[in-house]
Design an enzyme around this catalytic site. Structure first.
Site, PDB file in Angstrom:
ATOM      1  N   THR A 105      -0.427  -2.352  10.925  1.00  0.00           N
ATOM      2  CA  THR A 105      -1.054  -2.668   9.654  1.00  0.00           C
ATOM      3  C   THR A 105      -0.059  -3.447   8.855  1.00  0.00           C
ATOM      4  O   THR A 105       0.625  -2.940   8.018  1.00  0.00           O
ATOM      5  CB  THR A 105      -1.467  -1.428   8.913  1.00  0.00           C
ATOM      6  OG1 THR A 105      -2.850  -1.432   8.820  1.00  0.00           O
ATOM      7  CG2 THR A 105      -1.091  -1.346   7.511  1.00  0.00           C
ATOM      8  N   GLU A 153       6.572   4.818   7.049  1.00  0.00           N
ATOM      9  CA  GLU A 153       6.083   5.932   6.232  1.00  0.00           C
ATOM     10  C   GLU A 153       6.867   7.216   6.506  1.00  0.00           C
ATOM     11  O   GLU A 153       6.907   7.707   7.637  1.00  0.00           O
ATOM     12  CB  GLU A 153       4.597   6.156   6.504  1.00  0.00           C
ATOM     13  CG  GLU A 153       3.732   5.043   5.931  1.00  0.00           C
ATOM     14  CD  GLU A 153       2.274   5.182   6.282  1.00  0.00           C
ATOM     15  OE1 GLU A 153       1.458   4.520   5.617  1.00  0.00           O
ATOM     16  OE2 GLU A 153       1.932   5.930   7.209  1.00  0.00           O
ATOM     17  N   LYS A 180       3.979  -7.090   4.221  1.00  0.00           N
ATOM     18  CA  LYS A 180       3.794  -5.688   3.868  1.00  0.00           C
ATOM     19  C   LYS A 180       3.550  -4.917   5.146  1.00  0.00           C
ATOM     20  O   LYS A 180       3.019  -5.427   6.132  1.00  0.00           O
ATOM     21  CB  LYS A 180       2.666  -5.490   2.877  1.00  0.00           C
ATOM     22  CG  LYS A 180       1.257  -5.804   3.354  1.00  0.00           C
ATOM     23  CD  LYS A 180       0.566  -4.731   4.171  1.00  0.00           C
ATOM     24  CE  LYS A 180       0.561  -3.393   3.457  1.00  0.00           C
ATOM     25  NZ  LYS A 180      -0.052  -2.352   4.387  1.00  0.00           N
ATOM     26  N   ASN A 182      -0.114  10.599   5.702  1.00  0.00           N
ATOM     27  CA  ASN A 182      -1.325  10.190   6.396  1.00  0.00           C
ATOM     28  C   ASN A 182      -2.418  11.265   6.384  1.00  0.00           C
ATOM     29  O   ASN A 182      -3.599  10.958   6.562  1.00  0.00           O
ATOM     30  CB  ASN A 182      -0.986   9.773   7.823  1.00  0.00           C
ATOM     31  CG  ASN A 182      -0.351   8.410   7.854  1.00  0.00           C
ATOM     32  OD1 ASN A 182      -1.014   7.400   7.754  1.00  0.00           O
ATOM     33  ND2 ASN A 182       0.980   8.388   7.942  1.00  0.00           N
ATOM     34  N   THR A 226       0.873  -1.187   0.000  1.00  0.00           N
ATOM     35  CA  THR A 226       0.000   0.000   0.000  1.00  0.00           C
ATOM     36  C   THR A 226       0.908   1.234   0.000  1.00  0.00           C
ATOM     37  O   THR A 226       1.341   1.676  -1.057  1.00  0.00           O
ATOM     38  CB  THR A 226      -0.963  -0.012   1.199  1.00  0.00           C
ATOM     39  OG1 THR A 226      -0.229  -0.207   2.410  1.00  0.00           O
ATOM     40  CG2 THR A 226      -2.003  -1.102   1.043  1.00  0.00           C
ATOM     41  N   THR A 241      -7.508  10.021   0.177  1.00  0.00           N
ATOM     42  CA  THR A 241      -7.719  10.685  -1.100  1.00  0.00           C
ATOM     43  C   THR A 241      -6.627  10.361  -2.080  1.00  0.00           C
ATOM     44  O   THR A 241      -6.737  10.685  -3.251  1.00  0.00           O
ATOM     45  CB  THR A 241      -7.797  12.201  -0.911  1.00  0.00           C
ATOM     46  OG1 THR A 241      -6.609  12.664  -0.245  1.00  0.00           O
ATOM     47  CG2 THR A 241      -9.011  12.566  -0.081  1.00  0.00           C
TER      48      THR A 241
END
Length: 398
Positions: free
Chosen positions: A184, A263, A173, A393, A146, A398
């Site tokens: 996650t 991230e 992942k 984040n 992702t 979107t």
């Protein structure tokens, strides 16, 4: 222990595939009649695929795992459960196996229904592309990504004490929403060693405790965490410490890859708590430090702020004597002993502070704390907290 190059397909009888359509991907791992076990998120809110997979793994047998990215299928009520079951049924129809021999997993945006009109054709493409090549392994690792920036995989060959050779291979992942008790993150691990279900379950729990449950990217615990360990049962032998070490190696390698790909991360952080009186104390201290937003931002700013480290230790809930604590930071061949037995060394030795500041410029930072209260130790893995993390984040849905 020998590193292998074929990822999840390093075990010859494992078939894998992956296919993407924009942000939606589907990966499949297949081996008929495998012994399999799983561990899952401890979040009270959990995704529909976890319900399905728990049910299908009750007898300890599966033949396939199907995983989609782009939609978490979580907080989606009865329709979400039906969609998860539909993924299992579709897999069974294409592969000619019962649907309850299929484990299902999802990752992506929470609270939105699965766009089955998009995901089903992607799944069919993936199911029809199964193979055992390097390309298949790469496709499977990429299709579940992702916000990940790189695919994550590890495969090894090792030997039992009696010389019997076995293999362990895995993909995972994870990049954000990573916290203890898994984040996650999805992990799928295979071995060719025959292991009974009960023993396999305990092996997985123990290894996850030392690996995936020691990773913190941002402190948010996800709704979809799933790690499945499946055995093809092709190699006969009894589990020994060599197998446990090999399983830990694969799981820790995958866990560290998640932390390094956090991230927006610029730095990888490793925190080891030494000399604790019990393992639980060491785990709690290491997690508290690696979870601290102030420690993470200090690393991002290249600031060797030992005050933030000792503060995170102090609010962890562990009973220890601050006057006995030692703290060091290191990277590559450089090490700075900042606190020794409760005494801050930089006051009278400015060269130590200068060395610490140099170390903090490196990409990988190791923080070591000693409680001087026992002989237990553990290591946690994480990354810094950056401007990019906020941007990623802030715009995720979107």
């Amino acid at each position: 222990m020998k590193l292998l190059d074929n990822g999840i397909c390093s075990i010859d009888s494992i078939l894998a595939s992956g296919f993407r359509d924009g942000k939606y991907g589907v990966s499949v791992i297949y081996h008929k009649d495998s012994t399999a076990v799983g561990v899952y998120t401890q979040n009270k809110v959990y995704a529909a695929p976890i319900d399905v997979t728990r049910k299908h793994l009750e007898n300890g047998k599966i033949s396939a795992i199907i995983v989609n990215s782009g939609n978490a299928n979580c907080y989606t009520k009865d329709e979400g459960l039906k969609n998860a079951e539909r993924m299992a049924k579709l897999t069974g129809e294409v592969l000619g196996i019962p649907s309850d021999d299929v484990a299902v997993a999802s990752t992506g945006v929470i609270g939105r229904q699965m766009p089955m009109d998009i995901i089903e054709p992607v799944a069919v493409e993936s199911l029809n592309s199964l193979g055992n090549s390097r390309e298949n392994a790469t496709d499977a690792a990429k299709a579940i990504m992702t916000t990940d920036t790189v695919p994550k995989e590890c495969a090894i060959e090792s030997e039992l004490v009696d010389g019997t050779k076995f293999k362990i291979a895995g993909i995972c992942k994870g990049s954000g929403m990573i916290a203890p008790n898994m984040g996650t993150m999805l992990g799928f691990i295979t071995t060719d060693l025959e292991v009974p279900q009960d023993e396999l379950q305990q092996l997985l729990r123990d290894s996850v405790k030392r690996s995936f449950n020691m990773v913190v990217v941002d402190g948010d615990q996800s709704t979809n965490d799933t790690v499945i360990l499946m055995s093809t049962n092709e190699v006969k032998g009894s589990v020994d410490d060599n197998f446990k070490e090999a399983l830990d190696y694969v799981c820790i390698s995958l866990a560290k890859q998640i932390a390094k790909d956090g991230e927006g991360a610029k730095h990888f952080i490793e925190v080891t708590c030494h000399d604790a009186k019990c393992e639980d104390d060491a785990i709690t201290i290491a997690r508290s430090i690696i979870s601290s937003s102030l420690v993470k931002t200090a690393v991002f700013g290249a600031d060797p702020n030992w005050g933030r480290i000792i503060t995170a230790m102090g609010y962890s809930g562990v009973d220890f004597d601050p006057e006995c604590v030692s703290i060091s930071i290191e990277s590559d061949d450089l090490k700075a002993d900042i606190v020794v037995d409760g005494c801050v060394m930089t006051y009278d030795n400015p060269e130590i502070l200068k060395k610490a500041e140099m170390i903090m410029q490196h990409k990988e930072i190791i923080i070591t704390v000693s409680l001087n209260d026992g002989d237990c130790y553990v290591t946690a893995y994480g990354c810094d907290l950056t401007y990019d993390y906020v941007e990623i984040n802030a715009e995720y849905t979107t």
